[in-house]
Design a protein around this motif. Sequence first.
Motif, short mmCIF file in Angstrom:
data_model
loop_
_atom_site.label_atom_id
_atom_site.label_comp_id
_atom_site.label_asym_id
_atom_site.label_seq_id
_atom_site.Cartn_x
_atom_site.Cartn_y
_atom_site.Cartn_z
N ARG A 148 0.79 -1.19 0.01
CA ARG A 148 -0.16 0.12 0.09
C ARG A 148 0.71 1.47 0.06
NH1 ARG A 148 -4.13 1.42 4.78
NH2 ARG A 148 -1.98 1.48 5.96
N ARG A 149 2.19 1.23 0.84
CA ARG A 149 2.85 2.44 0.81
C ARG A 149 3.56 2.69 -0.44
NH1 ARG A 149 3.64 0.62 6.38
NH2 ARG A 149 5.25 -0.94 5.47
N ASN A 208 0.76 4.06 -3.11
CA ASN A 208 0.64 5.46 -2.58
C ASN A 208 1.63 6.27 -3.37
OD1 ASN A 208 -1.83 5.65 -1.39
ND2 ASN A 208 -1.19 4.93 0.51
N GLU A 209 2.92 6.01 -3.08
CA GLU A 209 3.89 6.73 -3.62
C GLU A 209 3.93 6.61 -5.05
OE1 GLU A 209 7.27 8.96 -3.68
OE2 GLU A 209 6.01 8.59 -2.29
N ARG A 266 1.38 8.95 -6.44
CA ARG A 266 1.70 10.52 -5.96
C ARG A 266 2.69 11.06 -7.25
NH1 ARG A 266 5.92 13.28 -4.89
NH2 ARG A 266 7.33 11.48 -4.40
N GLN A 289 -6.51 -1.94 -0.25
CA GLN A 289 -7.23 -1.40 0.89
C GLN A 289 -8.25 -2.12 1.53
OE1 GLN A 289 -5.88 1.38 2.43
NE2 GLN A 289 -7.46 0.41 4.01
N GLU A 324 4.95 9.71 14.47
CA GLU A 324 4.05 9.66 13.21
C GLU A 324 2.89 10.61 13.57
OE1 GLU A 324 2.92 6.05 11.69
OE2 GLU A 324 1.66 7.01 10.37
N TYR A 344 -7.64 15.18 -5.94
CA TYR A 344 -7.24 14.59 -4.58
C TYR A 344 -7.34 15.38 -3.48
CZ TYR A 344 -4.21 11.69 -7.92
OH TYR A 344 -3.77 11.09 -9.12
N ARG A 400 -2.82 11.01 9.32
CA ARG A 400 -2.25 10.90 8.11
C ARG A 400 -1.72 12.00 7.25
NH1 ARG A 400 -1.61 5.74 8.24
NH2 ARG A 400 -3.18 4.68 9.41
N GLU A 441 -0.27 12.30 3.04
CA GLU A 441 -1.09 11.14 2.26
C GLU A 441 -1.89 11.81 1.32
OE1 GLU A 441 -2.21 7.24 3.44
OE2 GLU A 441 -1.11 7.48 5.25
N ARG A 442 -2.14 11.31 0.12
CA ARG A 442 -2.71 11.84 -1.09
C ARG A 442 -3.96 10.97 -1.39
NH1 ARG A 442 -0.35 15.41 -4.56
NH2 ARG A 442 -1.02 14.24 -6.27
N PHE A 443 -5.41 11.23 -1.53
CA PHE A 443 -6.37 10.27 -1.67
C PHE A 443 -7.28 10.75 -2.99
CE2 PHE A 443 -5.31 11.01 2.74
CZ PHE A 443 -4.92 9.77 3.08
#
Length: 299
Positions: free
Chosen positions: A82-83, A86-87, A90, A135, A157, A202, A210, A213-215
Motif C-alpha cells: 500500500r505504501r 501510494n508513492e 503521487r 485497501q 507519526e 485529490y 495521515r 497522504e493523498r487520496f
Amino acid sequence: MNENADTSDILRRLETYGALVSECNRYALLARNAERNRHTVRPHIYARVKGEYEERSETLDQEQQEQKEFLRNELDTILEKRRTLNERCRKESDRLEELDFRVRVGEFPEEEVQESRTELKEELLEITRELAETQELVRRFEQVGLLAQETPPEEGEGEGAGDEPDQDQDDFLVLEEDESSADEDSPVVSSSLSLRDDVFGYLVALDGSRRGERFPLIRREVTVGSSPDIDIRLADAGIARLHARIVYKDGKHFIETVEKQGSCRVNGVKKDKAELKDGDVLSLGKIKMQVEYAREATA
C-alpha cells in the motif's frame, strides 16, 4: 504478498480467523457464566462443564494463534504494498500535473502530449484499482482486530495523533471503484459507483495522523469520517463517524456535511455544502486537507 498466498487464500484465512475469535469469546463467556452459576448445581457437574469449556477454549486459542502468525506476515507485506502504491500514485500524478502545466505555459502543443497523457491516465487508473484491492484487504484485517494489534503507529507519526487515542487509527480507507466489482464483500468496491477516467482530484492531508497522504477522488461519491466502513477514514479528534461526503456531479466536486457534529470549513468559512476548487483548504474537525487536481475535471 507471499507467492504461496493469493488474495482468495488470505480472505479465506481472515474469515476463519474471525470465526475463531468469535468462538473463543463465546466459550470465555460460557466459562464466566458457569462460574457465576456454580452454586446452582452440584460440584462435580460444575467441574465437568467448566472443564469442557476450558478445554475447548484452549483448542480454539491454539488454532487462532496459528492463523494469526500467518496473517501477521501477510499484513506486513500488504501494508508495504500500500505504501508503495501510494508513492507511485503521487509520482504519476505529479508527472501528469507537470505535463499539463508545460502545455499551459506553451512549451508543448496539446496534440504533442496527448499520447503521453493517455498513458499516464491509464497507469494512474491501474494504480488506483490496485490500491482499492489492497485497501479492501487492510479493511478486512481491521474488521477481525488484527490491524491495531500488529501495526502500532510509528513513534512521532502524526502530530495530532495523541489528541484522542484510537486503537484502530492505523487504518485510513481510500477506495476507488472498479466497474467489474460485484459487492462490498469482494476485494474491490461497489459497482454502483462508476469510475471516471477524466477526473483526477485529490485530497491531501496537511496534518493529523495521515499527514502527507493523498487520496484520489475518482468516485461519484466519497465518504469521509471515523467509521471503519468509510472511504476516507480519519481516526482523529473531532471527526464524526460519517463526517462528510464528496459528490462528483456535472464535472464538479461538492462537499457536504452529513452528521450535525461533522463541521466543515472551506478556506476558513463554515459550509454545509460547497463546490471544491483546486487549492481549497478543508477543515474537518481539527484536520486540514487541501484539494488538488492533476488537471481540471470536465463534465
